[in-house]
Design a protein around this motif. Structure first.
Motif, PDB file in Angstrom:
ATOM      1  N   ARG A  44       0.835  -1.201   0.000  1.00 64.06           N
ATOM      2  CA  ARG A  44       0.000   0.000   0.000  1.00 64.06           C
ATOM      3  C   ARG A  44       0.866   1.246   0.000  1.00 64.06           C
ATOM      4  O   ARG A  44       0.639   2.176  -0.768  1.00 64.06           O
ATOM      5  N   ASN A  45       1.883   1.272   0.862  1.00 64.00           N
ATOM      6  CA  ASN A  45       2.788   2.417   0.906  1.00 64.00           C
ATOM      7  C   ASN A  45       3.541   2.589  -0.412  1.00 64.00           C
ATOM      8  O   ASN A  45       3.748   3.710  -0.873  1.00 64.00           O
ATOM      9  N   SER A  46       3.952   1.503  -1.003  1.00 63.86           N
ATOM     10  CA  SER A  46       4.641   1.566  -2.287  1.00 63.86           C
ATOM     11  C   SER A  46       3.747   2.158  -3.372  1.00 63.86           C
ATOM     12  O   SER A  46       4.182   2.984  -4.169  1.00 63.86           O
ATOM     13  N   VAL A  47       2.504   1.737  -3.398  1.00 64.67           N
ATOM     14  CA  VAL A  47       1.556   2.248  -4.390  1.00 64.67           C
ATOM     15  C   VAL A  47       1.304   3.735  -4.175  1.00 64.67           C
ATOM     16  O   VAL A  47       1.314   4.536  -5.126  1.00 64.67           O
ATOM     17  N   ILE A  48       1.109   4.138  -2.933  1.00 68.18           N
ATOM     18  CA  ILE A  48       0.766   5.531  -2.639  1.00 68.18           C
ATOM     19  C   ILE A  48       1.966   6.463  -2.788  1.00 68.18           C
ATOM     20  O   ILE A  48       1.871   7.511  -3.425  1.00 68.18           O
ATOM     21  N   PHE A  49       3.115   6.093  -2.231  1.00 68.70           N
ATOM     22  CA  PHE A  49       4.239   7.018  -2.151  1.00 68.70           C
ATOM     23  C   PHE A  49       5.265   6.865  -3.271  1.00 68.70           C
ATOM     24  O   PHE A  49       6.037   7.782  -3.526  1.00 68.70           O
ATOM     25  N   ASN A  50       5.304   5.713  -3.921  1.00 70.53           N
ATOM     26  CA  ASN A  50       6.309   5.484  -4.959  1.00 70.53           C
ATOM     27  C   ASN A  50       5.696   5.183  -6.312  1.00 70.53           C
ATOM     28  O   ASN A  50       6.372   4.646  -7.191  1.00 70.53           O
ATOM     29  N   SER A  51       4.417   5.450  -6.468  1.00 69.12           N
ATOM     30  CA  SER A  51       3.697   5.166  -7.720  1.00 69.12           C
ATOM     31  C   SER A  51       3.877   3.702  -8.133  1.00 69.12           C
ATOM     32  O   SER A  51       4.005   3.392  -9.317  1.00 69.12           O
ATOM     33  N   GLY A  52       3.905   2.827  -7.149  1.00 70.35           N
ATOM     34  CA  GLY A  52       4.058   1.410  -7.421  1.00 70.35           C
ATOM     35  C   GLY A  52       2.758   0.788  -7.922  1.00 70.35           C
ATOM     36  O   GLY A  52       1.721   1.442  -8.019  1.00 70.35           O
ATOM     37  N   VAL A  53       2.842  -0.465  -8.262  1.00 67.00           N
ATOM     38  CA  VAL A  53       1.683  -1.218  -8.743  1.00 67.00           C
ATOM     39  C   VAL A  53       1.510  -2.421  -7.831  1.00 67.00           C
ATOM     40  O   VAL A  53       2.474  -3.111  -7.501  1.00 67.00           O
ATOM     41  N   ALA A  54       0.280  -2.676  -7.432  1.00 73.17           N
ATOM     42  CA  ALA A  54      -0.015  -3.822  -6.573  1.00 73.17           C
ATOM     43  C   ALA A  54      -0.180  -5.061  -7.447  1.00 73.17           C
ATOM     44  O   ALA A  54      -1.075  -5.126  -8.281  1.00 73.17           O
ATOM     45  N   ASP A  55       0.703  -6.016  -7.263  1.00 71.82           N
ATOM     46  CA  ASP A  55       0.646  -7.273  -7.986  1.00 71.82           C
ATOM     47  C   ASP A  55       0.335  -8.375  -6.975  1.00 71.82           C
ATOM     48  O   ASP A  55       1.131  -8.630  -6.066  1.00 71.82           O
ATOM     49  N   VAL A  56      -0.808  -9.014  -7.127  1.00 70.81           N
ATOM     50  CA  VAL A  56      -1.266 -10.000  -6.149  1.00 70.81           C
ATOM     51  C   VAL A  56      -0.267 -11.143  -5.998  1.00 70.81           C
ATOM     52  O   VAL A  56       0.030 -11.569  -4.882  1.00 70.81           O
TER      53      VAL A  56
END
Length: 69
Positions: A44-56
């Motif tokens: 979640r932090n990666s997606v929010i703060f680093n424009s990451g993508v959540a890969d299940v």
């Protein structure tokens, strides 16, 4: 089976304890819970703060590594 969603993490962790299981079994379930919750939080932090993508599949693999370590 019914589920209750708690507002605080401690209550949520307590939900996963089995009353008739041994302490060691409950410790294992607690470790699994911590691994899952912490990895979801990290993604979640990666997606929010680093424009990451959540890969299940990546989250699942990371949880497995964290719990088995």
């Amino acid at each position: 089976m019914s589920f209750v969603f708690h507002k605080d993490p401690k209550s949520n962790l307590e939900q996963f304890k089995m009353s008739q299981a041994s302490v060691s079994v409950n410790d294992v379930w607690g470790s699994i819970w911590v691994g899952i919750v912490s990895e979801i939080w990290n993604i979640r932090n990666s997606v929010i703060f680093n424009s990451g993508v959540a890969d299940v599949s990546e989250v699942f693999a990371s949880v497995q590594v964290k719990v088995w370590s």
